[in-house]
Write an enzyme that holds these catalytic residues in place. Structure first.
Site, PDB file in Angstrom:
ATOM      1  N   TYR B 436      55.713  37.287  37.569  1.00  0.00           N
ATOM      2  CA  TYR B 436      54.861  36.638  38.585  1.00  0.00           C
ATOM      3  C   TYR B 436      53.708  35.826  37.984  1.00  0.00           C
ATOM      4  O   TYR B 436      53.424  35.929  36.817  1.00  0.00           O
ATOM      5  CB  TYR B 436      54.423  37.590  39.695  1.00  0.00           C
ATOM      6  CG  TYR B 436      53.652  38.845  39.393  1.00  0.00           C
ATOM      7  CD1 TYR B 436      52.924  39.058  38.236  1.00  0.00           C
ATOM      8  CD2 TYR B 436      53.629  39.861  40.364  1.00  0.00           C
ATOM      9  CE1 TYR B 436      52.209  40.221  38.058  1.00  0.00           C
ATOM     10  CE2 TYR B 436      52.920  41.026  40.183  1.00  0.00           C
ATOM     11  CZ  TYR B 436      52.202  41.198  39.026  1.00  0.00           C
ATOM     12  OH  TYR B 436      51.508  42.343  38.848  1.00  0.00           O
ATOM     13  N   GLU B 437      53.124  35.021  38.812  1.00  0.00           N
ATOM     14  CA  GLU B 437      52.157  33.993  38.366  1.00  0.00           C
ATOM     15  C   GLU B 437      52.791  33.039  37.353  1.00  0.00           C
ATOM     16  O   GLU B 437      52.124  32.565  36.436  1.00  0.00           O
ATOM     17  CB  GLU B 437      50.882  34.618  37.785  1.00  0.00           C
ATOM     18  CG  GLU B 437      50.232  35.685  38.633  1.00  0.00           C
ATOM     19  CD  GLU B 437      49.971  35.251  40.071  1.00  0.00           C
ATOM     20  OE1 GLU B 437      49.959  34.040  40.339  1.00  0.00           O
ATOM     21  OE2 GLU B 437      49.817  36.134  40.921  1.00  0.00           O
ATOM     22  N   GLY B 438      54.052  32.729  37.561  1.00  0.00           N
ATOM     23  CA  GLY B 438      54.777  31.867  36.630  1.00  0.00           C
ATOM     24  C   GLY B 438      55.489  32.724  35.607  1.00  0.00           C
ATOM     25  O   GLY B 438      54.852  33.445  34.846  1.00  0.00           O
ATOM     26  N   GLN B 443      55.280  29.778  31.461  1.00  0.00           N
ATOM     27  CA  GLN B 443      54.048  29.774  30.655  1.00  0.00           C
ATOM     28  C   GLN B 443      54.289  28.996  29.362  1.00  0.00           C
ATOM     29  O   GLN B 443      53.449  28.206  28.926  1.00  0.00           O
ATOM     30  CB  GLN B 443      53.617  31.201  30.305  1.00  0.00           C
ATOM     31  CG  GLN B 443      53.409  32.133  31.487  1.00  0.00           C
ATOM     32  CD  GLN B 443      52.357  31.649  32.463  1.00  0.00           C
ATOM     33  OE1 GLN B 443      51.342  31.074  32.058  1.00  0.00           O
ATOM     34  NE2 GLN B 443      52.603  31.839  33.749  1.00  0.00           N
TER      35      GLN B 443
END
Lengths: 591, 591
Positions: B436-438, B443
């Site tokens: 999550y969050e990419g 990243q």
């Protein structure tokens, strides 16, 4: 999305790479012709997909239930029926001895079927899996009477078997076991004690369970030299009497929830000695060695299942555009398989799975040669290789199989973390394979502390000879320099261990894990050379599936260029030695 | 076995390594004296251990419940009370703006507290964690009116916040979102659509929830340039009216079961635009950047918790004798921490955890300098470093934190696979942090595809300059040659990317993951040099805890000798390029 057994790859490995089509030239395996093998591969894939896989996810959600009122265990819905079909289909008897109703087929086929079973329903596969080890142990070490009583029913799947080793105070260190065996007047024994983590210790799939139990006789020497092995049936076959061995509860586990992991309490349960007193450790290794190879296939099976799911997802899921311009211009986005970083994950899965499969089947082929080849030297060499490869197959395939299942989960992104997809279960199920039948650290110690020094280092030399023999026979083999580099690296590590670990066993312990990994990488490198060579041969001859053989060559490049370079870091770690590992005092670990 | 916050390590990093005791010389942080910081560290460790940790395992077993009759969500027992104490204790307001009731402390302290929260109860920590990102976004981009309406209650913890980005057809590729915003006569908007995987989308911890929702206005351009950000409250503050945003169900997940992951349906829900139309992506990155750093701390926190459990186990569990002779001759066996291979696992956990902590706090310190330093160039350089380090901290700490939690599980053997110990939960909980969050692949793409080329490569040069500045200022620094070697390797990778990836973005994609890992390893190598130097200084001065500082020097050796050599394999992978990744046709992946 149903499991699709990698039959093309099996055939390629058996016939083009390993030459296992010639197993049928050996006396005990005359029936194992390519036709029969192909039929088993096809039918095995179909059976596992249609019968085993459908109960896998539901079995995880439902789990096993312990019923305290009668100490019984209920397996998940559908397991009974699937197990019935599994044993009726002959999947329990594939390589079992013919004299007790087995089919006597080569062990390499059992390896393949194990992969399929574990890819589709590891939890259910554990019950016959453990039984198989019990069969081999009893067949090798038991008296005629014990064999006649049990083997046929175990082989047909009418009964199952267990291995009762672990106790609360001892897992790895079996010298500490406390279970006692008291001789009885009739030649049997009374066994008392508690065993834990007993796979299939109790269940509702069969009417009887034959437990193989490690226990100590009253006159037993201390430690592992005082352990004996006993047959302790749930129901005594001669009398139909319920024996005093009862499940005391189930473990609550991260995964393999459909596999009953039992606490087993014995209170003067009747038992029968297997072979000689105090010989239990040696006998147990018959089970353990076989189980270790099977556990390796568990890691691979789950990794293959995860690969198939993640590949399917990556072809369907539309997200972002290719960095090289739209590949699916009419859709809202491109399938994520166009992205290099997604392909990196898929290639890593594919290339390691195929490499690990080749390594495992190489070991399986050697196992068959070690048992069935007419030439004693060939049998010996093959047995050396099986011995050295056993801990490598177990640890490498479970470590990397787990990593690959995790990589498959990553391909799915957030979906992979949900129970809408089976991958999170594969990851949970696969975690135990790095632990049971000896943790992977213990496998590495077995390799470095035991196998390397047995017979003055002959075992690893047999492996080296097989590899260098290939290089000599194939002067134009693919990736020759890189493979020779890997071999030289492994030899350097062996030499360092010979020079340093003999006088200081802690150096062996410090090097064990990276050495096992280096061994696995090197053997897989050799397998990729052999696969690339066999693929090149097929392409040159215009034989078989061209796209498949071209893919093999791409995969070999990926392995040599992107994965094998890790070898130098492993060597650096090995020759760095134990110093920084052993330096901290007890009070320096957390401050 | 209760969590013990690594306070000594925090103090060592803050004062001896990073010089963060000087943050109180900067205008906004004058209150952040070492005395106050120490008090927060001590009290934070105590609070998380006593209040957060006790509900962690029960929260996993119980999970969140969705109640379809009123679309409400019930959090696990004890979460309400723990959350109440968490917000009353000021843990939601640590670094929040003073003008809205926050404490305005340095962000580096928030990093530390995040680690403690995630080590003790990741699921519960998610609710205030997401709120924190919503606070920052609203504070940076919202109108005065929106800020006055929401910020104080979000900062006090009376309300929580969410980020509503993902939809069924789009996660990474937000250009595909379909949620619509229709202007209303009163200047507000009517929002309709479905969002998925919304953390804390519905729960029973607070009376109101402020959702930040990405949606498209009627005149929106296609793709990510047409996305706007809206505040959509559960209850409209001005009227007390229940807004038309309802939970439609919960995801069933592998872990973080106490965190409500919601499907959220909006049917003409009232919303208020944040900032300008079509500026949602930029605004969202305020949330995302902060969230990414926090998620990195999640990986580290779970790894630290797992380390503590496995260390305690290894000191207690008696199994086998030391290879160098009995260490516990009066007991039945030695504690397993005497075995080199067990120590290898513990050292790997310890050394990577401490190295990752140093890297994260380095980034946190730079974040504070980028906001508060009086010199504009210093602020710029610090901001460059924060930008380049954000994807590295997120991906490296979650990949390696997950690996370390798994290593901790391995130390426990079979026990680690059971729910009798908390580690299997840490592993399950930590798995999502790599996604999550990419995802971590995204990243890596952010690092290679975006951050490396921004401002003509200035960002990475700012990082290099900080590292080479240290080498220049410390000509006798520890492990100097090895650190210089790592820097040279990283520079070679950057040069290769500059030469190859600009004209072919797929080369950037192919190199992204190993490049991110190489960057992380190199920065951690630098951190270990700095820690070894600071420890050497303290030892030379006879300051502080001698055993702690000696352990730092041992750990640095372990890192440089056993972990850093991986760098060469990463470089080989990078410069090998994309060819073997991109070669397979669609039909060659499975045959």
């Amino acid at each position: 999305m149903a499991y699709d057994a990698p039959v093309t790859d099996y055939r390629f490995l058996l016939y083009n790479v390993l030459g296992a089509d010639r197993l049928c030239e050996l006396e005990p395996y005359t029936e194992a012709t390519p036709d029969l093998i192909n039929a088993i591969l096809e039918e095995g894939g179909r059976f596992m997909r249609d019968i085993m896989e459908p109960t896998n996810v539901p079995g995880d959600r439902e789990g096993c239930q312990f019923n305290p009122e009668d100490a019984s265990v209920t397996t998940p819905s559908g397991f009974q029926e699937a197990y019935r079909q599994f044993s009726e289909g002959g999947w329990t008897s594939l390589d079992a001895p013919v004299e007790y109703g087995g089919q006597g087929l080569p062990h390499i086929l059992k390896f393949i079927v194990d992969e399929m079973v574990c890819a589709t329903n590891l939890s259910l596969g554990m019950y016959p899996g453990l039984t198989h080890g019990a069969i081999s142990t009893l067949h090798e070490h038991g008296s005629r009477e014990l064999k006649d009583t049990y083997l046929e029913k175990l082989i047909s799947g009418e009964w199952t078997g267990t291995m009762c080793l672990t106790e609360p105070q001892c897992g790895t260190d079996l010298g500490l076991i406390r279970t006692k065996a008291q001789p009885d007047a009739d030649g049997s024994y009374r066994i008392s004690g508690t065993k834990i983590w007993i796979t299939g210790g109790e269940h509702d799939l069969t009417d009887n369970i034959m437990h193989l139990v490690l226990a100590k006789l009253p006159d037993a020497p201390a430690g592992t030299k005082g352990i004996s092995l006993f047959v302790v049936p749930k129901v005594i076959p001669e009398t139909g009497e319920r024996n005093s061995i009862f499940c005391g509860g189930l473990e609550h586990k991260m995964g393999i929830k459909g596999s009953a992991t039992c606490v087993m309490n014995m209170d003067e349960a009747r038992g029968w000695l297997v072979g000689e007193p105090h010989d239990g450790m040696r006998q147990m290794f018959t089970m353990m060695n076989e189980a270790r190879l099977m556990v390796g296939m568990q890691g691979l099976g789950l990794a293959e299942a995860a690969y198939q799911v993640s590949l399917g997802f990556a072809k369907e899921r539309l997200q972002s555009r290719s960095l090289a311009g739209p590949k699916n211009p009419d859709g809202p986005a491109d399938p994520v398989i166009v992205h290099p970083d997604v392909r990196r994950m898929l290639m890593r899965q594919k290339v390691l799975n195929e490499g690990m499969r080749a390594m495992a089947l190489y070991a399986g082929h050697q196992l068959d040669l070690s048992k069935a080849h007419p030439d004693a030297d060939t049998r010996q060499t093959a047995d050396d290789i099986v011995q050295i490869m056993t801990p490598v197959v177990k640890a490498f395939l479970t470590d990397e199989g787990y990593a690959n299942a995790n990589t498959g989960l990553q391909v799915l992104g957030g979906s992979g973390f949900t129970q809408d997809w089976p991958i999170e279960q594969y990851v949970r199920d696969g975690r135990i394979a790095r632990i049971y039948e000896g943790t992977n650290g213990i496998q590495a110690m077995d390799l470095v502390g035991r196998k390397l020094s047995l017979h003055k280092g002959r075992l690893v030399q047999s492996l080296f000879a097989d590899m260098t023999g290939y290089l000599k026979a194939n002067p134009d083999c693919a990736h020759r320099d890189a493979l020779k580099g890997a071999l030289a690296t492994l030899e350097e590590a062996v030499n360092w261990l010979n020079d340093n670990a003999r006088q200081d066993p802690e150096q062996a312990g410090a090097a064990a894990t990276p050495f096992l990994r280096l061994t696995g990488l090197t053997v897989i490198a050799w397998m990729w050379t052999r696969m690339a060579d066999a693929a090149g041969q097929a392409l040159a001859n215009g034989e078989g599936n061209q796209a498949f053989h071209e893919a093999k060559q791409v995969s070999a490049r990926f392995f040599f260029d992107k994965l094998l370079p890790e070898k130098d870091a492993l060597l650096a770690d090995i020759v760095d030695g134990k110093e920084s590992l052993m330096a901290l005092d007890d009070d320096q670990w957390a401050l």
